[in-house]
Write a protein that holds these residues in place. Structure first.
Motif, PDB file in Angstrom:
ATOM      1  N   ALA A 133      47.539  77.913  49.132  1.00  0.00           N
ATOM      2  CA  ALA A 133      47.651  76.974  48.012  1.00  0.00           C
ATOM      3  C   ALA A 133      48.763  75.978  48.314  1.00  0.00           C
ATOM      4  O   ALA A 133      49.755  76.322  48.959  1.00  0.00           O
ATOM      5  N   PRO A 134      48.609  74.727  47.878  1.00  0.00           N
ATOM      6  CA  PRO A 134      49.630  73.701  48.161  1.00  0.00           C
ATOM      7  C   PRO A 134      51.036  74.128  47.748  1.00  0.00           C
ATOM      8  O   PRO A 134      52.007  73.824  48.447  1.00  0.00           O
ATOM      9  N   GLU A 135      51.153  74.862  46.639  1.00  0.00           N
ATOM     10  CA  GLU A 135      52.489  75.252  46.171  1.00  0.00           C
ATOM     11  C   GLU A 135      53.121  76.331  47.058  1.00  0.00           C
ATOM     12  O   GLU A 135      54.333  76.557  46.989  1.00  0.00           O
ATOM     13  N   ASP A 136      52.301  76.988  47.897  1.00  0.00           N
ATOM     14  CA  ASP A 136      52.829  78.018  48.790  1.00  0.00           C
ATOM     15  C   ASP A 136      53.052  77.513  50.214  1.00  0.00           C
ATOM     16  O   ASP A 136      53.453  78.293  51.087  1.00  0.00           O
ATOM     17  N   PHE A 137      52.804  76.235  50.457  1.00  0.00           N
ATOM     18  CA  PHE A 137      52.825  75.720  51.829  1.00  0.00           C
ATOM     19  C   PHE A 137      54.147  75.978  52.534  1.00  0.00           C
ATOM     20  O   PHE A 137      54.175  76.500  53.653  1.00  0.00           O
ATOM     21  N   TYR A 138      55.256  75.644  51.902  1.00  0.00           N
ATOM     22  CA  TYR A 138      56.551  75.740  52.574  1.00  0.00           C
ATOM     23  C   TYR A 138      56.929  77.203  52.841  1.00  0.00           C
ATOM     24  O   TYR A 138      57.535  77.506  53.882  1.00  0.00           O
ATOM     25  N   THR A 139      56.560  78.087  51.941  1.00  0.00           N
ATOM     26  CA  THR A 139      56.863  79.506  52.135  1.00  0.00           C
ATOM     27  C   THR A 139      56.014  80.104  53.244  1.00  0.00           C
ATOM     28  O   THR A 139      56.527  80.770  54.152  1.00  0.00           O
ATOM     29  N   ILE A 226      49.587  77.551  69.479  1.00  0.00           N
ATOM     30  CA  ILE A 226      50.650  76.804  68.804  1.00  0.00           C
ATOM     31  C   ILE A 226      50.151  75.432  68.357  1.00  0.00           C
ATOM     32  O   ILE A 226      50.401  74.996  67.224  1.00  0.00           O
ATOM     33  N   ARG A 227      49.431  74.746  69.231  1.00  0.00           N
ATOM     34  CA  ARG A 227      48.942  73.400  68.908  1.00  0.00           C
ATOM     35  C   ARG A 227      48.014  73.425  67.699  1.00  0.00           C
ATOM     36  O   ARG A 227      48.126  72.596  66.795  1.00  0.00           O
ATOM     37  N   SER A 228      47.110  74.384  67.668  1.00  0.00           N
ATOM     38  CA  SER A 228      46.187  74.496  66.541  1.00  0.00           C
ATOM     39  C   SER A 228      46.937  74.766  65.245  1.00  0.00           C
ATOM     40  O   SER A 228      46.613  74.204  64.188  1.00  0.00           O
ATOM     41  N   PHE A 229      47.960  75.582  65.327  1.00  0.00           N
ATOM     42  CA  PHE A 229      48.766  75.894  64.144  1.00  0.00           C
ATOM     43  C   PHE A 229      49.511  74.659  63.650  1.00  0.00           C
ATOM     44  O   PHE A 229      49.545  74.376  62.439  1.00  0.00           O
ATOM     45  N   VAL A 230      50.102  73.905  64.565  1.00  0.00           N
ATOM     46  CA  VAL A 230      50.847  72.693  64.186  1.00  0.00           C
ATOM     47  C   VAL A 230      49.909  71.682  63.537  1.00  0.00           C
ATOM     48  O   VAL A 230      50.245  71.064  62.519  1.00  0.00           O
ATOM     49  N   GLU A 231      48.723  71.508  64.109  1.00  0.00           N
ATOM     50  CA  GLU A 231      47.756  70.569  63.533  1.00  0.00           C
ATOM     51  C   GLU A 231      47.324  71.012  62.141  1.00  0.00           C
ATOM     52  O   GLU A 231      47.170  70.181  61.233  1.00  0.00           O
ATOM     53  N   SER A 232      47.127  72.316  61.976  1.00  0.00           N
ATOM     54  CA  SER A 232      46.746  72.846  60.663  1.00  0.00           C
ATOM     55  C   SER A 232      47.841  72.580  59.635  1.00  0.00           C
ATOM     56  O   SER A 232      47.561  72.181  58.497  1.00  0.00           O
ATOM     57  N   ALA A 233      49.095  72.782  60.044  1.00  0.00           N
ATOM     58  CA  ALA A 233      50.217  72.528  59.136  1.00  0.00           C
ATOM     59  C   ALA A 233      50.306  71.046  58.786  1.00  0.00           C
ATOM     60  O   ALA A 233      50.520  70.679  57.616  1.00  0.00           O
ATOM     61  N   TYR A 234      50.133  70.190  59.774  1.00  0.00           N
ATOM     62  CA  TYR A 234      50.232  68.744  59.552  1.00  0.00           C
ATOM     63  C   TYR A 234      49.163  68.266  58.561  1.00  0.00           C
ATOM     64  O   TYR A 234      49.417  67.419  57.709  1.00  0.00           O
ATOM     65  N   GLU A 235      47.960  68.835  58.680  1.00  0.00           N
ATOM     66  CA  GLU A 235      46.868  68.448  57.790  1.00  0.00           C
ATOM     67  C   GLU A 235      47.121  68.889  56.344  1.00  0.00           C
ATOM     68  O   GLU A 235      46.628  68.255  55.417  1.00  0.00           O
ATOM     69  N   ARG A 236      47.901  69.959  56.168  1.00  0.00           N
ATOM     70  CA  ARG A 236      48.100  70.523  54.837  1.00  0.00           C
ATOM     71  C   ARG A 236      49.469  70.220  54.239  1.00  0.00           C
ATOM     72  O   ARG A 236      49.717  70.567  53.092  1.00  0.00           O
ATOM     73  N   ASP A 237      50.327  69.603  54.989  1.00  0.00           N
ATOM     74  CA  ASP A 237      51.689  69.322  54.523  1.00  0.00           C
ATOM     75  C   ASP A 237      51.645  68.282  53.399  1.00  0.00           C
ATOM     76  O   ASP A 237      51.211  67.152  53.610  1.00  0.00           O
ATOM     77  N   PRO A 238      52.082  68.637  52.191  1.00  0.00           N
ATOM     78  CA  PRO A 238      52.064  67.682  51.077  1.00  0.00           C
ATOM     79  C   PRO A 238      52.879  66.419  51.373  1.00  0.00           C
ATOM     80  O   PRO A 238      52.536  65.328  50.913  1.00  0.00           O
TER      81      PRO A 238
END
Length: 338
Positions: A133-139, A226-238
């Protein structure tokens, strides 16, 4: 093991290292509801080998332990468990075996290459968040980034994901770092050759190259993980979504301003053209009035000349009058015929 939940540099002080190894602080309800994970890459199984850090009493510090800490821990352990302190018999045999393991742990952890290999294959959670969920992204994503920061080969502290209030410059630098992430992690292959006991330098070099080639696939898979994870985070980072929206709004505003300038310029040009056309129309009208007046004056002058000729003919004769009229202007003719 929660020792990798934070990301101090590998040269961290003992106090920082121990503080970093106390746990993730995520709570008993981890992961939060709605969070899913992916397991890209090789997931390590529980190792049956000796825990070298535990043998030296460093199980709470593990890969964060400095060389000095390893030395101090070894000296302390060697004094406490030296076989000479145990009486002869089965206990002495067990003490000697344990002491040999302590010595092996020390030798391995003091050898940079062997320690890197041991740390690479130490128990580690390779699972990575895929959705949340967007509110849990940073955690959720922050914990995963901090966990994997242990593999960074860069000097200094690995940048943290931050939170909603992190300046964009820091967010941008964070993703720049992780998109260029270099890992020191090794992936030993089951078909590797054992280099211990190899005396020939050339043979040892060849075996090292052989073993390195076998590890390439693991290194590539790790890079993809690692690359796939970083891309996933970038796509979901508010913050990224907000930045993109802000940039898009700026582009639209710039485009609209440019269009408004164009329309204003066209309106100004149209107004100037209209004013020039009106000025030309006034000038044309004035020219037409002047031309009409000039024509009228010429006709008036022509009639006056004709009248003057008629009067001169009556007074002096036709032949003389024609020659005289050709040589004189209308005003002079008027004077003669007056």
């Amino acid at each position: 093991d929660d020792s990798d939940a934070t990301h101090p540099s590998r040269s961290a002080t003992p106090s920082l290292a121990r503080a970093a190894s106390t746990g993730s602080g995520l709570g008993d309800d981890w992961p939060p509801p709605g969070v899913t994970f992916t397991t890209k890459g090789k997931k390590k199984k529980k190792s049956k080998r000796m825990d070298l850090y535990k043998l030296l009493g460093l199980e709470g510090v593990r890969f964060l332990a400095t060389e000095r800490e390893v030395k101090l821990a070894y000296h302390k352990t060697a004094l406490e468990h030296h076989p000479d302190k145990v009486a002869e018999g089965a206990a002495r045999v067990a003490a000697e075996a344990h002491f040999k393991n302590v010595q092996k742990a020390y030798e391995t952890l003091m050898d940079p290459s062997k320690r890197r290999e041991f740390d690479s294959t130490d128990d580690f959670d390779d699972t990575l968040p895929a959705e949340c969920a967007p509110e849990d992204f940073y955690t959720v994503f922050g914990a995963a980034f901090r966990r994997n920061a242990r593999w960074s080969s860069a000097d200094g502290v690995v940048p943290d994901l931050g939170d909603a209030d992190t300046p964009w410059a820091d967010v941008d630098a964070f993703y720049d770092f992780w998109y260029a992430f270099k890992s020191w992690r090794e992936f030993p292959h089951e078909d590797e050759e054992d280099l211990d006991g190899v005396e020939s330098r050339e043979e040892k070099r060849w075996l090292e190259r052989h073993n390195a080639r076998l590890r390439v696939a693991g290194k590539k898979e790790e890079a993809r993980r690692i690359r796939s994870f970083v891309e996933s985070a970038y796509e979901r980072d508010p913050r990224v979504a907000e930045h993109k929206a802000r940039k898009k709004a700026e582009r639209h505003a710039k485009k609209n301003a440019k269009e408004a300038d164009r329309l204003a310029r066209e309106a100004e040009e149209a107004s100037a053209a209209e004013a020039a056309a009106a000025e030309q129309a006034v000038a044309a009208a004035a020219a037409a009035v002047a031309a009409a007046a000039e024509k009228k004056q010429r006709e008036k002058d022509k009639k006056a000349a004709q009248k003057a000729r008629s009067r001169l003919r009556a007074a002096a004769g036709d032949a003389y009058v024609d020659d005289l009229c050709a040589a004189l202007a209308t005003a002079a003719l008027d004077d003669l015929s007056a």
